[in-house]
Structure formats: C-alpha cells, structure tokens
Design a protein around this motif. Structure first.
Motif, PDB file in Angstrom:
ATOM      1  N   GLY A  53       0.646  15.989 133.292  1.00 37.67           N
ATOM      2  CA  GLY A  53       1.845  15.720 134.081  1.00 37.67           C
ATOM      3  C   GLY A  53       3.018  15.522 133.145  1.00 37.67           C
ATOM      4  N   PRO A  54       3.776  14.439 133.325  1.00 37.95           N
ATOM      5  CA  PRO A  54       4.925  14.196 132.442  1.00 37.95           C
ATOM      6  C   PRO A  54       4.550  13.523 131.119  1.00 37.95           C
ATOM      7  CG  PRO A  54       4.837  12.507 134.125  1.00 37.95           C
ATOM      8  CD  PRO A  54       3.722  13.485 134.437  1.00 37.95           C
ATOM      9  N   ASP A  55       3.296  13.084 130.983  1.00 35.59           N
ATOM     10  CA  ASP A  55       2.896  12.295 129.815  1.00 35.59           C
ATOM     11  C   ASP A  55       2.423  13.149 128.652  1.00 35.59           C
ATOM     12  OD1 ASP A  55       3.326   9.993 131.321  1.00 35.59           O
ATOM     13  OD2 ASP A  55       1.199   9.778 131.853  1.00 35.59           O
ATOM     14  N   ILE A  56       2.932  12.847 127.469  1.00 32.59           N
ATOM     15  CA  ILE A  56       2.342  13.409 126.256  1.00 32.59           C
ATOM     16  C   ILE A  56       1.164  12.507 125.921  1.00 32.59           C
ATOM     17  CG2 ILE A  56       2.651  13.901 123.808  1.00 32.59           C
ATOM     18  CD1 ILE A  56       5.500  14.692 124.410  1.00 32.59           C
ATOM     19  N   VAL A  57      -0.016  13.103 125.972  1.00 32.83           N
ATOM     20  CA  VAL A  57      -1.265  12.368 125.808  1.00 32.83           C
ATOM     21  C   VAL A  57      -1.623  12.234 124.334  1.00 32.83           C
ATOM     22  CG1 VAL A  57      -3.743  12.470 126.301  1.00 32.83           C
ATOM     23  CG2 VAL A  57      -2.077  13.089 128.074  1.00 32.83           C
ATOM     24  N   GLY A  58      -1.399  13.305 123.564  1.00 36.37           N
ATOM     25  CA  GLY A  58      -1.710  13.320 122.142  1.00 36.37           C
ATOM     26  C   GLY A  58      -0.819  14.316 121.441  1.00 36.37           C
ATOM     27  N   TYR A  59      -0.675  14.145 120.133  1.00 35.91           N
ATOM     28  CA  TYR A  59       0.277  14.963 119.377  1.00 35.91           C
ATOM     29  C   TYR A  59      -0.211  15.147 117.943  1.00 35.91           C
ATOM     30  CZ  TYR A  59       4.422  16.075 116.624  1.00 35.91           C
ATOM     31  OH  TYR A  59       5.290  16.652 115.750  1.00 35.91           O
ATOM     32  N   THR A  60       0.095  16.306 117.361  1.00 33.31           N
ATOM     33  CA  THR A  60      -0.025  16.553 115.924  1.00 33.31           C
ATOM     34  C   THR A  60       1.129  17.449 115.489  1.00 33.31           C
ATOM     35  OG1 THR A  60      -1.367  18.577 116.129  1.00 33.31           O
ATOM     36  CG2 THR A  60      -2.566  16.502 115.936  1.00 33.31           C
ATOM     37  N   ARG A  61       1.410  17.419 114.193  1.00 34.45           N
ATOM     38  CA  ARG A  61       2.321  18.436 113.659  1.00 34.45           C
ATOM     39  C   ARG A  61       1.624  19.114 112.490  1.00 34.45           C
ATOM     40  NH1 ARG A  61       7.432  15.472 110.519  1.00 34.45           N
ATOM     41  NH2 ARG A  61       6.189  14.753 108.764  1.00 34.45           N
ATOM     42  N   ILE A  62       1.832  20.425 112.402  1.00 32.73           N
ATOM     43  CA  ILE A  62       1.192  21.276 111.393  1.00 32.73           C
ATOM     44  C   ILE A  62       2.279  21.768 110.447  1.00 32.73           C
ATOM     45  CG2 ILE A  62      -0.098  23.410 111.013  1.00 32.73           C
ATOM     46  CD1 ILE A  62      -1.057  23.100 113.993  1.00 32.73           C
ATOM     47  N   ILE A  63       1.989  21.677 109.140  1.00 30.14           N
ATOM     48  CA  ILE A  63       2.985  22.067 108.138  1.00 30.14           C
ATOM     49  C   ILE A  63       2.361  23.045 107.149  1.00 30.14           C
ATOM     50  CG2 ILE A  63       4.523  21.233 106.313  1.00 30.14           C
ATOM     51  CD1 ILE A  63       4.492  18.508 107.844  1.00 30.14           C
ATOM     52  N   ASP A  64       3.038  24.169 106.963  1.00 33.09           N
ATOM     53  CA  ASP A  64       2.644  25.182 105.979  1.00 33.09           C
ATOM     54  C   ASP A  64       3.062  24.692 104.600  1.00 33.09           C
ATOM     55  OD1 ASP A  64       2.266  27.451 104.410  1.00 33.09           O
ATOM     56  OD2 ASP A  64       3.597  28.717 105.600  1.00 33.09           O
ATOM     57  N   LYS A  65       2.090  24.553 103.698  1.00 33.47           N
ATOM     58  CA  LYS A  65       2.366  24.096 102.334  1.00 33.47           C
ATOM     59  C   LYS A  65       2.237  25.224 101.318  1.00 33.47           C
ATOM     60  CE  LYS A  65       2.796  19.542 102.722  1.00 33.47           C
ATOM     61  NZ  LYS A  65       3.916  18.830 102.156  1.00 33.47           N
ATOM     62  N   LEU A  90      -7.805  17.493 118.153  1.00 30.71           N
ATOM     63  CA  LEU A  90      -8.083  18.047 116.829  1.00 30.71           C
ATOM     64  C   LEU A  90      -8.684  19.449 116.930  1.00 30.71           C
ATOM     65  CD1 LEU A  90      -7.627  17.411 113.918  1.00 30.71           C
ATOM     66  CD2 LEU A  90      -9.902  16.412 113.812  1.00 30.71           C
ATOM     67  N   GLU A  91      -9.569  19.683 117.888  1.00 29.97           N
ATOM     68  CA  GLU A  91     -10.121  21.029 118.084  1.00 29.97           C
ATOM     69  C   GLU A  91      -9.009  22.043 118.323  1.00 29.97           C
ATOM     70  OE1 GLU A  91     -12.785  20.561 121.386  1.00 29.97           O
ATOM     71  OE2 GLU A  91     -14.247  19.418 120.191  1.00 29.97           O
ATOM     72  N   GLU A  92      -8.072  21.689 119.185  1.00 34.62           N
ATOM     73  CA  GLU A  92      -6.964  22.604 119.500  1.00 34.62           C
ATOM     74  C   GLU A  92      -6.051  22.794 118.290  1.00 34.62           C
ATOM     75  OE1 GLU A  92      -6.751  24.446 122.102  1.00 34.62           O
ATOM     76  OE2 GLU A  92      -8.277  23.497 123.355  1.00 34.62           O
ATOM     77  N   THR A  93      -5.784  21.730 117.568  1.00 33.06           N
ATOM     78  CA  THR A  93      -4.940  21.815 116.375  1.00 33.06           C
ATOM     79  C   THR A  93      -5.569  22.745 115.344  1.00 33.06           C
ATOM     80  OG1 THR A  93      -4.041  19.604 116.744  1.00 33.06           O
ATOM     81  CG2 THR A  93      -3.894  20.475 114.498  1.00 33.06           C
ATOM     82  N   LEU A  94      -6.868  22.620 115.129  1.00 30.63           N
ATOM     83  CA  LEU A  94      -7.563  23.480 114.158  1.00 30.63           C
ATOM     84  C   LEU A  94      -7.557  24.946 114.602  1.00 30.63           C
ATOM     85  CD1 LEU A  94     -10.484  21.096 113.198  1.00 30.63           C
ATOM     86  CD2 LEU A  94      -8.478  21.690 111.794  1.00 30.63           C
ATOM     87  N   ILE A  97      -4.170  26.289 113.591  1.00 25.49           N
ATOM     88  CA  ILE A  97      -4.124  26.517 112.141  1.00 25.49           C
ATOM     89  C   ILE A  97      -4.879  27.788 111.779  1.00 25.49           C
ATOM     90  CG2 ILE A  97      -4.902  25.626 109.905  1.00 25.49           C
ATOM     91  CD1 ILE A  97      -4.283  22.794 111.013  1.00 25.49           C
ATOM     92  N   GLU A  98      -6.043  28.002 112.352  1.00 24.68           N
ATOM     93  CA  GLU A  98      -6.816  29.211 112.045  1.00 24.68           C
ATOM     94  C   GLU A  98      -6.072  30.465 112.509  1.00 24.68           C
ATOM     95  OE1 GLU A  98      -9.314  31.738 110.424  1.00 24.68           O
ATOM     96  OE2 GLU A  98      -9.354  29.583 110.058  1.00 24.68           O
ATOM     97  N   ASP A  99      -5.373  30.366 113.630  1.00 25.39           N
ATOM     98  CA  ASP A  99      -4.615  31.504 114.147  1.00 25.39           C
ATOM     99  C   ASP A  99      -3.376  31.793 113.290  1.00 25.39           C
ATOM    100  OD1 ASP A  99      -3.874  33.509 116.182  1.00 25.39           O
ATOM    101  OD2 ASP A  99      -2.266  32.091 116.668  1.00 25.39           O
ATOM    102  N   LYS A 100      -2.637  30.765 112.945  1.00 22.62           N
ATOM    103  CA  LYS A 100      -1.370  30.946 112.219  1.00 22.62           C
ATOM    104  C   LYS A 100      -1.555  31.057 110.712  1.00 22.62           C
ATOM    105  CE  LYS A 100       0.821  30.388 116.098  1.00 22.62           C
ATOM    106  NZ  LYS A 100       1.266  31.585 116.825  1.00 22.62           N
ATOM    107  N   ARG A 104      -6.949  29.497 105.053  1.00 25.57           N
ATOM    108  CA  ARG A 104      -6.298  28.584 104.107  1.00 25.57           C
ATOM    109  C   ARG A 104      -6.978  27.221 104.165  1.00 25.57           C
ATOM    110  NH1 ARG A 104       0.061  28.668 104.279  1.00 25.57           N
ATOM    111  NH2 ARG A 104       0.379  30.816 104.886  1.00 25.57           N
ATOM    112  N   PRO A 105      -7.160  26.589 103.016  1.00 23.51           N
ATOM    113  CA  PRO A 105      -7.689  25.226 103.030  1.00 23.51           C
ATOM    114  C   PRO A 105      -6.705  24.286 103.727  1.00 23.51           C
ATOM    115  CG  PRO A 105      -7.630  26.116 100.786  1.00 23.51           C
ATOM    116  CD  PRO A 105      -6.914  27.084 101.664  1.00 23.51           C
ATOM    117  N   ILE A 106      -7.257  23.275 104.369  1.00 27.47           N
ATOM    118  CA  ILE A 106      -6.455  22.261 105.042  1.00 27.47           C
ATOM    119  C   ILE A 106      -6.644  20.954 104.279  1.00 27.47           C
ATOM    120  CG2 ILE A 106      -6.037  21.034 107.206  1.00 27.47           C
ATOM    121  CD1 ILE A 106      -7.604  23.377 108.594  1.00 27.47           C
TER     122      ILE A 106
END
Length: 143
Positions: A53-65, A90-94, A97-100, A104-106
């Motif tokens: 709904g309107p709530d952000i339940v969880g969040y991550t940010r991904i940074i290319d190094k 975390l599953e979705e975040t990974l 990362i694998e797609d983009k 690459r090592p994380i």
C-alpha cells in the motif's frame, strides 16, 4: 507486496521523501546515531524497496564500485519486523545486482550482529569487527 528498483533520476519526489524518512527514522533516530544519512551516493545508487500500500516495508540501496558492487542502508520498517521480510528484501536486492552487475563480487559493510543473516546468503567475513558510527560492523564478501 510490490518490489521496486529505480535509479535516482527515475524516483518520484514522493518516493525519495518516503525512503529518506524511513532511513532517518531507523539509522539516525532509532539507532541514536547522528550522521549525514543522505549523501552523494544516493545520486548514483539503485534504490530498491518493498512496498505494501502506501508503506515502504523495506529498503536497500545498491552502489556500483567498479570492480565490485555494494549495497547498504538495509532496513525493515519497524511496523513490519519479525515477519522474515528481510529475507525477501535481500533476495530481491541480489537479483537486481545479478541483473545489473553480473558476475561481480559483492562487498558489504554489515552490522556485526547480522553476520549469520548475510552468511545464509553466501556472504563470508573478510575483516575483523570495527566500529562505524559507534556500531560494530564487519566487511563481508560474496563472489
């Protein structure tokens, strides 16, 4: 529950406002840790979140190094904790990362009490515990 992954330039003002409110409420207020929570990395990051709904339940940010990728600012909203949503986040975040950034090592700087959590996703400790903003952290890597 929906999962979103957007570059900074495609976030709406409202999305970024809600993300920043959650990050500050957890990392600055809840953890009693005054620091510059919003930083220049936000402009170049992929911002990912679970939304109900309107709530952000969880969040991550991904940074290319460059040779490696990192993610951080891993949060589950206080109102949604205890429901194993960190695993889904975390599953979705990974997947992003694998797609983009395939093959690459994380490398992450994890709060030390979450070593087992990240270990379940294939991360291994690569440093001793150190203090960052007076919170014990450890560097971890997944190839």
């Amino acid at each position: 529950m929906e999962y979103h992954a957007k570059e900074f330039t495609t976030l709406t003002t409202k999305e970024f406002l809600e993300i920043v409110k959650l990050r500050i409420s957890v990392f600055v207020v809840e953890q009693n840790c005054p620091y510059q929570e919003v930083d220049e990395a936000d402009e170049f990051a992929w911002h990912t979140w679970l939304q109900e709904g309107p709530d952000i339940v969880g969040y991550t940010r991904i940074i290319d190094k460059g040779d490696t990728v990192t993610f951080g600012r891993v949060i589950i909203n206080l109102d949604y904790r205890g429901k194993k949503l960190g695993n889904k986040l975390l599953e979705e975040t990974l997947k992003v990362i694998e797609d983009k950034y395939p093959n690459r090592p994380i490398i992450i700087g994890a709060q030390a009490h979450l070593t087992d959590f990240y270990g379940a996703f294939g991360f291994e400790a690569i440093s001793d515990v150190y203090l960052e903003d007076d919170i014990p952290h450890i560097n971890m890597r997944r190839n």
